[in-house]
Design an enzyme around this catalytic site. Structure first.
Site, mmCIF file in Angstrom:
data_model
loop_
_atom_site.group_PDB
_atom_site.id
_atom_site.type_symbol
_atom_site.label_atom_id
_atom_site.label_comp_id
_atom_site.label_asym_id
_atom_site.label_seq_id
_atom_site.Cartn_x
_atom_site.Cartn_y
_atom_site.Cartn_z
ATOM 1 N N SER A 70 0.827 -1.215 0.000
ATOM 2 C CA SER A 70 0.000 0.000 0.000
ATOM 3 C C SER A 70 0.856 1.257 0.000
ATOM 4 O O SER A 70 0.452 2.298 -0.525
ATOM 5 C CB SER A 70 -0.917 0.026 1.231
ATOM 6 O OG SER A 70 -1.960 -0.904 1.099
ATOM 7 N N ALA A 164 -5.243 -0.319 -2.371
ATOM 8 C CA ALA A 164 -4.321 -0.061 -1.261
ATOM 9 C C ALA A 164 -5.124 0.478 -0.094
ATOM 10 O O ALA A 164 -6.156 1.127 -0.287
ATOM 11 C CB ALA A 164 -3.281 0.969 -1.681
ATOM 12 N N LYS A 165 -4.640 0.199 1.111
ATOM 13 C CA LYS A 165 -5.302 0.763 2.293
ATOM 14 C C LYS A 165 -4.521 1.987 2.754
ATOM 15 O O LYS A 165 -3.596 1.902 3.552
ATOM 16 C CB LYS A 165 -5.391 -0.280 3.418
ATOM 17 C CG LYS A 165 -6.590 -1.207 3.250
ATOM 18 C CD LYS A 165 -6.757 -2.172 4.404
ATOM 19 C CE LYS A 165 -7.449 -1.567 5.601
ATOM 20 N NZ LYS A 165 -8.901 -1.389 5.424
ATOM 21 N N THR A 166 -4.888 3.119 2.195
ATOM 22 C CA THR A 166 -4.241 4.392 2.497
ATOM 23 C C THR A 166 -5.155 5.169 3.431
ATOM 24 O O THR A 166 -6.371 5.185 3.210
ATOM 25 C CB THR A 166 -4.068 5.199 1.190
ATOM 26 O OG1 THR A 166 -3.715 4.301 0.136
ATOM 27 C CG2 THR A 166 -3.009 6.256 1.342
ATOM 28 N N TYR A 170 -9.823 7.207 3.107
ATOM 29 C CA TYR A 170 -10.942 6.663 3.892
ATOM 30 C C TYR A 170 -11.994 7.708 4.245
ATOM 31 O O TYR A 170 -13.079 7.366 4.714
ATOM 32 C CB TYR A 170 -10.438 5.882 5.124
ATOM 33 C CG TYR A 170 -10.267 4.434 4.740
ATOM 34 C CD1 TYR A 170 -11.276 3.507 4.925
ATOM 35 C CD2 TYR A 170 -9.120 4.018 4.086
ATOM 36 C CE1 TYR A 170 -11.154 2.197 4.506
ATOM 37 C CE2 TYR A 170 -8.976 2.710 3.650
ATOM 38 C CZ TYR A 170 -10.002 1.809 3.868
ATOM 39 O OH TYR A 170 -9.875 0.515 3.424
#
Ligand code: PMP
Length: 315
Positions: A70, A164-166, A170
């Site tokens: 990510s 990706a977990k950015t 969010y």
């Protein structure tokens, strides 16, 4: 339960921060942290399950892969190796005597300056663990949840990488969740830029029609969910036909036999209503029940299948 209540209950008191175990209340950062201002961080959400052989972290290696990956578009290199992060996480679980928990690793650009280019800022890393039950509320796993199509669309992967977990992006999920709660729904469902179904704010979506299973493909702008991958694998092992690169139009939701969410926090949660439309019989359907049972049998180790997916936290 909030963190203060958890601490009062004695559940959690330690966080791992940049290589040290620190008291929960001392896990503080500077207000000029780059990641606080611009969302330049990456994170993971992982579950550790209570099994007969003690706590077992589910698909830890895959979560670590995604954690490191990510950061790539942001040149965010996590300055700790897999072994260090694994040892730190296991130690947090052991020290706090947790049988099951949620695990939140985060890495972010820290304190140095606030120009948009973050590369002079140090990359800081923290891991916290805490007990976390059914994410979408009591009864959600049995009865299903009511969702609303958010007026906010999922951002396109041409705008921000969606696989990706950015942390920053969010806010898109936060907007959708706030809207859903405000309108009396448990969760939202986001359409993508083409107006097709993308995913929930923190969940992937599955649709069942005529006994076959469909889930939006990665090109629809979704996160490559690890629970999604688990569900696809388990469903195929159960003999279902799974279409894992589907395009699902908004209208197809209404005519689905069953819908369900997958996610680390949400696990496998049936959806019984989308806005004013009752899905199928308005209860957890047979395919969802089959997959949900198989999933929980797996993660709680009532079967020996897929030992490679578990990282045991030995005493
Ligand atoms: N989509 C989004 C936007 C999410 O935040 C999550 C939770 N990580 C998921 C899907 C589900 O992914 P996973 O199964 O890896 O938790």
């Amino acid at each position: 339960m909030g963190f203060e209540e958890m601490q009062e209950a004695g559940d959690v008191d330690t966080i791992w921060l940049d290589g040290e175990f620190v008291d929960w209340d001392d896990a503080q950062i500077h207000v000029l942290t780059h990641g606080l201002h611009y969302g330049t961080g990456v994170f993971e959400g992982v579950r550790c399950y209570d099994t007969d052989e003690g706590p077992a972290i589910f698909r830890w290696e895959e979560h670590l892969d995604r954690f490191y990956e990510s950061g790539k578009p942001y040149n965010l290199d996590i300055p700790f190796g897999r072994e260090e992060l694994t040892a730190a996480t296991k130690e947090l679980i052991r020290r706090q005597e947790l049988e099951s928990c949620y695990i939140r690793p985060i890495a972010y650009y820290g304190y140095d300056m606030l120009g948009l280019n973050p590369e002079s800022c140090p990359v800081q890393v923290a891991i916290a663990v805490w007990p976390w039950g059914a994410y979408l509320g009591e009864g959600a796993l049995e009865e299903g949840v009511e969702v609303t199509i958010a007026s906010w669309q999922k951002y396109a992967s041409s705008q921000i990488p969606t696989n990706a977990k950015t942390t920053g992006p969010y806010i898109n999920s936060v907007l959708a969740s706030l809207e859903a709660k405000r309108e009396g729904y448990v969760e939202a469902l986001l359409l993508n830029q083409e107006g097709n179904v993308a995913e929930g704010p923190g969940e992937n979506l599955f649709l069942v029609r005529d006994g076959e299973i469909y889930t939006p493909g990665l090109a629809e702008g979704i996160l490559d969910g690890i629970t999604r991958n688990t569900v696809i694998t388990l469903a195929r092992e159960l003999g279902y036909t799974v279409h894992d690169d589907a395009t699902i139009s908004r209208g197809e939701l209404n005519t689905a036999d069953e819908l369900f969410f997958s996610g680390t926090a949400a696990e496998v949660t049936p959806i019984r209503k989308v806005d004013n439309v009752v899905i199928g019989e308005g209860t957890r359907g047979p395919v969802t029940t089959d997959i949900q049972r198989t999933f929980f049998d797996l993660v709680e180790r009532r079967t020996d299948d897929h030992p490679e997916w578990f990282e045991h936290v030995e005493a």
